[in-house]
Design an enzyme around this catalytic site. Structure first.
Site, PDB file in Angstrom:
ATOM      1  N   PRO A 119      36.397  39.145  45.695  1.00  0.00           N
ATOM      2  CA  PRO A 119      36.968  38.517  46.887  1.00  0.00           C
ATOM      3  C   PRO A 119      38.078  37.542  46.482  1.00  0.00           C
ATOM      4  O   PRO A 119      37.883  36.720  45.588  1.00  0.00           O
ATOM      5  CB  PRO A 119      35.783  37.758  47.498  1.00  0.00           C
ATOM      6  CG  PRO A 119      34.570  38.288  46.805  1.00  0.00           C
ATOM      7  CD  PRO A 119      35.001  38.759  45.469  1.00  0.00           C
ATOM      8  N   MET A 120      39.226  37.668  47.127  1.00  0.00           N
ATOM      9  CA  MET A 120      40.336  36.748  46.867  1.00  0.00           C
ATOM     10  C   MET A 120      40.926  36.310  48.200  1.00  0.00           C
ATOM     11  O   MET A 120      41.301  37.141  49.028  1.00  0.00           O
ATOM     12  CB  MET A 120      41.403  37.406  45.989  1.00  0.00           C
ATOM     13  CG  MET A 120      40.973  37.643  44.560  1.00  0.00           C
ATOM     14  SD  MET A 120      42.245  38.460  43.538  1.00  0.00           S
ATOM     15  CE  MET A 120      42.051  40.166  44.083  1.00  0.00           C
ATOM     16  N   ALA A 121      41.007  34.994  48.405  1.00  0.00           N
ATOM     17  CA  ALA A 121      41.498  34.447  49.663  1.00  0.00           C
ATOM     18  C   ALA A 121      42.925  34.903  49.933  1.00  0.00           C
ATOM     19  O   ALA A 121      43.788  34.832  49.064  1.00  0.00           O
ATOM     20  CB  ALA A 121      41.447  32.925  49.639  1.00  0.00           C
ATOM     21  N   CYS A 142      34.259  28.813  42.875  1.00  0.00           N
ATOM     22  CA  CYS A 142      35.545  28.208  43.218  1.00  0.00           C
ATOM     23  C   CYS A 142      35.779  26.922  42.428  1.00  0.00           C
ATOM     24  O   CYS A 142      34.962  26.003  42.468  1.00  0.00           O
ATOM     25  CB  CYS A 142      35.599  27.901  44.709  1.00  0.00           C
ATOM     26  SG  CYS A 142      37.190  27.219  45.220  1.00  0.00           S
ATOM     27  N   GLY A 168      36.889  38.545  34.395  1.00  0.00           N
ATOM     28  CA  GLY A 168      37.809  37.704  33.634  1.00  0.00           C
ATOM     29  C   GLY A 168      38.669  38.489  32.678  1.00  0.00           C
ATOM     30  O   GLY A 168      38.168  39.150  31.767  1.00  0.00           O
ATOM     31  N   GLY A 180      39.699  40.933  39.675  1.00  0.00           N
ATOM     32  CA  GLY A 180      40.393  39.974  40.522  1.00  0.00           C
ATOM     33  C   GLY A 180      41.897  40.116  40.379  1.00  0.00           C
ATOM     34  O   GLY A 180      42.517  41.052  40.896  1.00  0.00           O
ATOM     35  N   ARG A 181      42.507  39.207  39.631  1.00  0.00           N
ATOM     36  CA  ARG A 181      43.975  39.160  39.542  1.00  0.00           C
ATOM     37  C   ARG A 181      44.589  40.433  38.984  1.00  0.00           C
ATOM     38  O   ARG A 181      45.757  40.728  39.232  1.00  0.00           O
ATOM     39  CB  ARG A 181      44.390  37.966  38.679  1.00  0.00           C
ATOM     40  CG  ARG A 181      44.069  36.606  39.284  1.00  0.00           C
ATOM     41  CD  ARG A 181      44.366  35.480  38.302  1.00  0.00           C
ATOM     42  NE  ARG A 181      43.570  35.589  37.098  1.00  0.00           N
ATOM     43  CZ  ARG A 181      43.934  35.135  35.899  1.00  0.00           C
ATOM     44  NH1 ARG A 181      45.112  34.559  35.758  1.00  0.00           N
ATOM     45  NH2 ARG A 181      43.141  35.258  34.861  1.00  0.00           N
TER      46      ARG A 181
END
Length: 377
Positions: free
Chosen positions: A16-18, A108, A213, A236-237
């Site tokens: 999940p990424m805002a 977070c 990560g 994620g990224r």
């Protein structure tokens, strides 16, 4: 990989990424995985929502938990510091059939969150952490909705919490745990410590352990699983500006040949599709404002020119987006410069914490004012 009753064809989870993993982005990732790998195999998690805001039916929060009609399993991440709000939010998800999976965010590192005891600060309060996880699990009892928990190594190098957090989460009924292998003080800087994922995997043996990560290529995911023994990976990224990464991951885990990386022209087509999906979800005006940040990630490493990049950073309509992207040289192959890290990195810093936060890890007082809307981890 199985997460409770949910079976996945590949051990891959979209983090999940805002402001990123809304229904538009998830749909795009799933479309590209299907088109380029012939399957939709992983778990795509909605951007994080605050438990209290969900219980109060905040309009923007309710809009965030939008899923595509064919999206399955539907996965939502909750942020909470309060067992009561956690139970109420999870019960609402169950009673109204909002999702098939609940993930809990304890990763977070943002100062405005940690200084109030939320996010990555909270697992230090191990009793409160356990109560929150237990509340979510209790709300889903008798259903096929598994609860999972994501956290970091700890607050800083002097205050590691991941081994306790993993153990407690599993004991309280979590179906899986995920570790972002950085401390809160690292934020997104430096290098993820995969050895801590291996340590967690050795410590927690009753449920799957996922690693997160520094996975920017499919080979990174394979390497992480080989090096740590973890059961799955959280992306994620690495997928920012590369939503086709999930197709490459699918190929890596099935031993098939991945599709050729897209040319600049194909990337432009993907950007347009992303813009169309955002416009359908938000309306064209907000959708075009949202696509602007993605364009910088999409064009990372490609020759585009400063003037065109500036124009794309101000794009206002879908027609303008299409016209500007038509100016790119469609034949340019995917360059080596387009690989590697994207998104926020920043630098390490001391973690902002409430006064006397570290005095008693068994204090289960609910932090005051910590239920703010923010994501990351």
């Amino acid at each position: 990989m199985r997460i409770g009753p949910i079976g996945l064809r590949s051990p891959v989870v979209l983090a999940p990424m805002a402001g990123v993993t809304n229904v538009a982005f998830r749909t795009l990732c799933r479309e590209l995985e299907l088109a380029r790998a012939g399957t939709v195999s992983g778990l795509y998690v909605c951007e994080m929502v605050t438990a209290r805001a969900l219980v109060e039916r905040h309009p923007s929060t309710m809009h965030m938990v939008t899923f595509a009609p064919d999206e399955s399993p539907r996965s939502v991440q909750l942020y909470s510091v309060d067992p009561e709000n956690t139970f109420a939010a999870a019960k609402l998800i169950v009673d109204e059939g909002l999702a098939d999976h609940i993930d809990m965010n304890f990763g977070c590192p943002v100062p405005k969150v940690t200084r109030r005891g939320g996010g990555a600060a909270l697992p230090f309060k191990r009793r409160l952490f356990g109560q929150i996880v237990a509340a979510a699990v209790r709300a889903t009892e008798g259903t096929d909705i598994p609860v999972t928990v994501k956290f970091r190594i700890g607050i800083d190098d002097e205050h590691h919490t991941h081994l306790d957090a993993g153990r407690i989460a599993a004991e309280e009924g979590a179906a899986a745990v995920a570790l972002h292998a950085r401390t809160a003080s690292q934020r997104y800087s430096g290098q993820a410590d995969w050895e801590q994922i291996a340590a967690l995997k050795q410590h927690v043996t009753s449920v799957p352990v996922l690693g997160n990560g520094d996975i920017f290529e499919a080979d990174d995911a394979v390497d992480m699983m080989s090096a740590t023994g973890c059961d799955g990976v959280v992306i994620g990224r690495g997928c920012l500006g590369r939503p086709w990464l999930f197709a490459e991951l699918s190929a890596a885990f099935t031993g098939t040949t991945p599709a050729t990386p897209p040319t600049l022209g194909e990337v432009a087509q993907i950007v347009v599709r992303h813009g169309e999906l955002l416009a359908a979800h938000f309306g064209e005006d907000k959708g075009m404002r949202d696509i602007r940040k993605h364009i910088a990630w999409y064009l990372h490493g490609f020759p585009a020119g400063a003037e065109l990049r500036r124009a794309l950073a101000l794009v206002k309509t879908l027609d303008e987006l299409r016209a500007l992207l038509d100016q790119l040289d469609a034949s340019v192959p995917f360059p080596a410069a387009a690989t590697g890290p994207r998104g926020r990195q920043g630098s390490a810093a001391a973690v902002a914490l409430p006064e006397n936060w570290l005095a008693d890890p068994d204090d289960c007082t609910v932090p005051a004012g910590a239920e703010v809307m923010h994501s990351g981890g």
